[in-house]
Design an enzyme around this catalytic site. Sequence first.
Site, PDB file in Angstrom:
ATOM      1  N   GLY A 171       0.795  -1.222   0.000  1.00  0.00           N
ATOM      2  CA  GLY A 171       0.000   0.000   0.000  1.00  0.00           C
ATOM      3  C   GLY A 171       0.829   1.275   0.000  1.00  0.00           C
ATOM      4  O   GLY A 171       0.330   2.351   0.335  1.00  0.00           O
ATOM      5  N   TYR A 506      16.385  13.007  -8.128  1.00  0.00           N
ATOM      6  CA  TYR A 506      15.242  12.864  -7.228  1.00  0.00           C
ATOM      7  C   TYR A 506      14.921  14.237  -6.645  1.00  0.00           C
ATOM      8  O   TYR A 506      15.737  14.818  -5.919  1.00  0.00           O
ATOM      9  CB  TYR A 506      15.641  11.885  -6.128  1.00  0.00           C
ATOM     10  CG  TYR A 506      14.508  11.359  -5.291  1.00  0.00           C
ATOM     11  CD1 TYR A 506      13.976  10.092  -5.536  1.00  0.00           C
ATOM     12  CD2 TYR A 506      13.976  12.097  -4.245  1.00  0.00           C
ATOM     13  CE1 TYR A 506      12.951   9.590  -4.762  1.00  0.00           C
ATOM     14  CE2 TYR A 506      12.945  11.601  -3.466  1.00  0.00           C
ATOM     15  CZ  TYR A 506      12.430  10.343  -3.727  1.00  0.00           C
ATOM     16  OH  TYR A 506      11.413   9.837  -2.959  1.00  0.00           O
TER      17      TYR A 506
END
Lengths: 586, 586
Positions: A171, A506
Amino acid sequence: MDDDVAATQHTPLDAPGRSPRTDQAVQDDAEGDHGVAHMKWWGWGREGVGFDHRDKPRLRPFVLEQVDVDLDTPGGAVLDFADLPVPASRAPRELLDALASVVGARYVLTSAMERVVHTYGKSLTDLLRLRAGDLPRTPDVVVYPGDEDDVRGVLDAVVAAGAVLVPFGGGSSISGSLHPPAQEERPVVSLDLGRMNRVLEIDEESRLARVQGGVLGPDLEEQLGARGFTMGHTPDSFTHSTLGGWIATRSSGAQSDKYGDISDLTRALRVVQPGRTVVTRPVPSQATGPSVREMLIGSEGRLGVITEAWVQVHRLPEKREILGYFFPTFDAGVAAMRDIAESDAATTLTRVSDARETAFSFATRKKSRGVSKLVSKGLMAVLRRKGWDLEEVCLSFVGFEGGPASVKADQAVVKDLVKRHGGVVVGKGPGQLYDQKKFDTPYIRDFLLDRGALADVSDTAARWSQLLPLYRHVREEADRAFARVGVKGWIMCHLSHSYHGGACLYFTFAFRQTSDTPLVEYGVVKSAVQQAFVDAGGTLSHHHAVGVEHAPWLAQDISPAGREMLGEVFAAVDPDGQLNPGSVVG
Amino acid sequence: MDDDVAATQHTPLDAPGRSPRTDQAVQDDAEGDHGVAHMKWWGWGREGVGFDHRDKPRLRPFVLEQVDVDLDTPGGAVLDFADLPVPASRAPRELLDALASVVGARYVLTSAMERVVHTYGKSLTDLLRLRAGDLPRTPDVVVYPGDEDDVRGVLDAVVAAGAVLVPFGGGSSISGSLHPPAQEERPVVSLDLGRMNRVLEIDEESRLARVQGGVLGPDLEEQLGARGFTMGHTPDSFTHSTLGGWIATRSSGAQSDKYGDISDLTRALRVVQPGRTVVTRPVPSQATGPSVREMLIGSEGRLGVITEAWVQVHRLPEKREILGYFFPTFDAGVAAMRDIAESDAATTLTRVSDARETAFSFATRKKSRGVSKLVSKGLMAVLRRKGWDLEEVCLSFVGFEGGPASVKADQAVVKDLVKRHGGVVVGKGPGQLYDQKKFDTPYIRDFLLDRGALADVSDTAARWSQLLPLYRHVREEADRAFARVGVKGWIMCHLSHSYHGGACLYFTFAFRQTSDTPLVEYGVVKSAVQQAFVDAGGTLSHHHAVGVEHAPWLAQDISPAGREMLGEVFAAVDPDGQLNPGSVVG
């Protein structure tokens, strides 16, 4: 969220009363007798653990100046679970009975908490929608299979019922690949493989392990470590993501320079599809046509359920060190990382923060610990005498593993290259701290959100020659987007994951929420960053997958024809669109 | 045929009069004014170059003893090109005109020689069929496009005409992926990219080159070498295979330990498909769903024409050495290779021959050169004193590249591991010889065939733990097959291409043709070897592709469901089966 923000010193602390309130009885249901624990229904990580800024004296003034948010603002309770407008389950009785006959009634759940926990991942969009009580559609039932036969039975039942199956993993998705489309009329089954969490076999001679898809990072490493092995895959989501999820999303861990991306680590797969099961062999390489293995990796649930994989494992290294370095500019740091990637030195990770991320790292330091020693007035004075602009200093980490002689030789090569690009060696302290705290970073987003700041990450990868132009383009486009929103925004970046021909960049960005439509404001900035990636020759994501949130850039990245090919594969395997519809190709 | 047989000392020599006779006028046509040279229509390599055993005094007795064939038997002319029953071209006038309007009439050829040259690859089956005059179907026309626009135009014309397209590459396939099905009724167009042979761009900073798909190995390396770079991809077929062919067949070169397989080397592709062109980006890694790049690699012409690729290149290494080693047994050698793969040492190639292949290597040595020094009575006496069974000695090579310090350290690590497994260091001589002669090996097959011996190769890959059981099983099954054929056969093997979790095993087998149905006899042995591969956990081929000859084992290897997935992808991209029909999935 597979990488961390910076060498911060977040100490997760109990943060009672500042989080969305959870009714204990309901929460217990979510951790019912199926034995599978989940993250907070409303945010990242374990209940009772959160970020706190109060032991980091420089952070509040830093955030106040950069994004105009006061961290001392109390984070009020956002929502009570009981107030969530959870739609009723639409699962027909026959489907529930069929599922129960496969896995047992105990493992078929329709409670509101179970269904909410399995509705969203942890993207900022997911969190904002949950906080807004925006739950147009939840799964109708959550099923916990115990083995591959169960998965086969569940999928057969789903296909027979004309329903939809969404594999859940841990999740931790931040690309929106878990929630059912709002307009989905068919019953939606969320498949949680949390019970399938075992290392089934270690072939020590071949350094390969056969592992069930539902295992979480820490459980996997514990089982491997007991035999003296490690997989070496440490994405930022490590504590709350699963092997199957890593494979389904093309994850990459912080130590990918040595261990490889998940596509390198995964040598074979078992995938349950409608009417059949794909089984590939753990051979090291093969010339058997288009790679079926590489078709299943990154399939985000659209090509079936990954029940098992053979993955590469390594004996625990004799020696392991992460050293810190400073560079006078980001350009110098990036050039050094490129040269290190070309050198004879073997590294586990190569990473350099831009000046902004470095400043953020310094601002999150605690008193008298770690980095603080390094940025002492003494060191800074030395750098100033060398002619450095201290506003431009960039912090870097390089990791080493192996026998002592090999590590020593590698460190000497890296030191030489760092110096050639004007950098200095800082030593072990910051690297140890980075290593200890690397899984804490995701907690900060909820903390900021509680205080009215929208913060998120976007990652890309590009050729070495395009990294700095891409970096500058993204910063410009982000600033333009902040201006359109009307806020003073913040964007920072690091390079990580070096390869022969390029690296990952990033980005982390944040700004103050100024309206009651944060999703719109966020969309302006996120879209600008993503568009800048593909416009500057990068990819839409290095390791955060496509989901639905990055799908708008897929055709620009892999070409319209490439996107069509993916749609064709999905349609062939799953002609009625019953497997995680909407993800990847929309 | 992407790897070599052994450290043999084949010196290709002129061999006039012993080969199938070629009418010079016809041959000139095959090298017409399109400027693209081809291999002999009847066998491997350049016209006028062949294997000769007469300077290798030990080879004749060795072959006589092992496979009952006398190499002094004159190899008579097998076939005259003029006698070949070449079917007439069935290309309709409209198609030829359409093709000529795209590429120019000069590059649209229908001569018998052009069509025969483009009918087969170089598998033993191909050679036997050619020698038998078995030409049920040839391409009807051969087209030489000059650029990607030409390829697009040709494919459009083929699709419009309801014809079939077979991309040719260098024609070195040994899995039967080039010839049109005998029963193909539609016009067949062979597409030869030989004119598209340029390095278009070198991104020196990113160490990536953009290259046209039709370039042959030597031309590619010459263009890269002029700029100080190498691709490092050296399959056995290097001199006569193309970049596009390497990609389409999942090739692997001898130095794959360092440079990677072609799937690692190929970072991006342009592929012309019916109605569209797939273009991927040369990013080092990406999380964009199932890998389209990895779907196109290995597609063997079934998913379109590879016109261009971005490939990894390296600066030429400072130092390069291949050292020779002896092991007392194959088991010891394999164990050492496994430990080397796990060690801190970087190698370019790891290779160990079994005792039989070692004996064959010794038998092919010339007087007073190279290996002969090493197997002097003196050295053998030393090994005997160490207790070695000299019948079991195994020759090994390990390659090293890099800076002098790194090479030295790597060699020390390898030496230690070799000794730990009972081996001894032999030195540089045999490695240099191996390196010089590695592209000569394929010539020997035609020489043997001329003298009534059927010889061929089969390669596989498996986990480290399964390599030796697989090796023994293959030898047993080959012996059983020889018995069924009623011959004294020979099979030998080497390990090469080491990976983290396993390696490639490369088998060479030979036996005397005893009937006038050599294809049947060959089929018995080849099938037994292939079946043994998949029964023992290996793959159907490490780097020789599927084609039609390995297709019967595909479902056993990647599972029936995996094979179905490949068929589904092909059908989606090419619904009317116009792209190289029959290859990979049959």
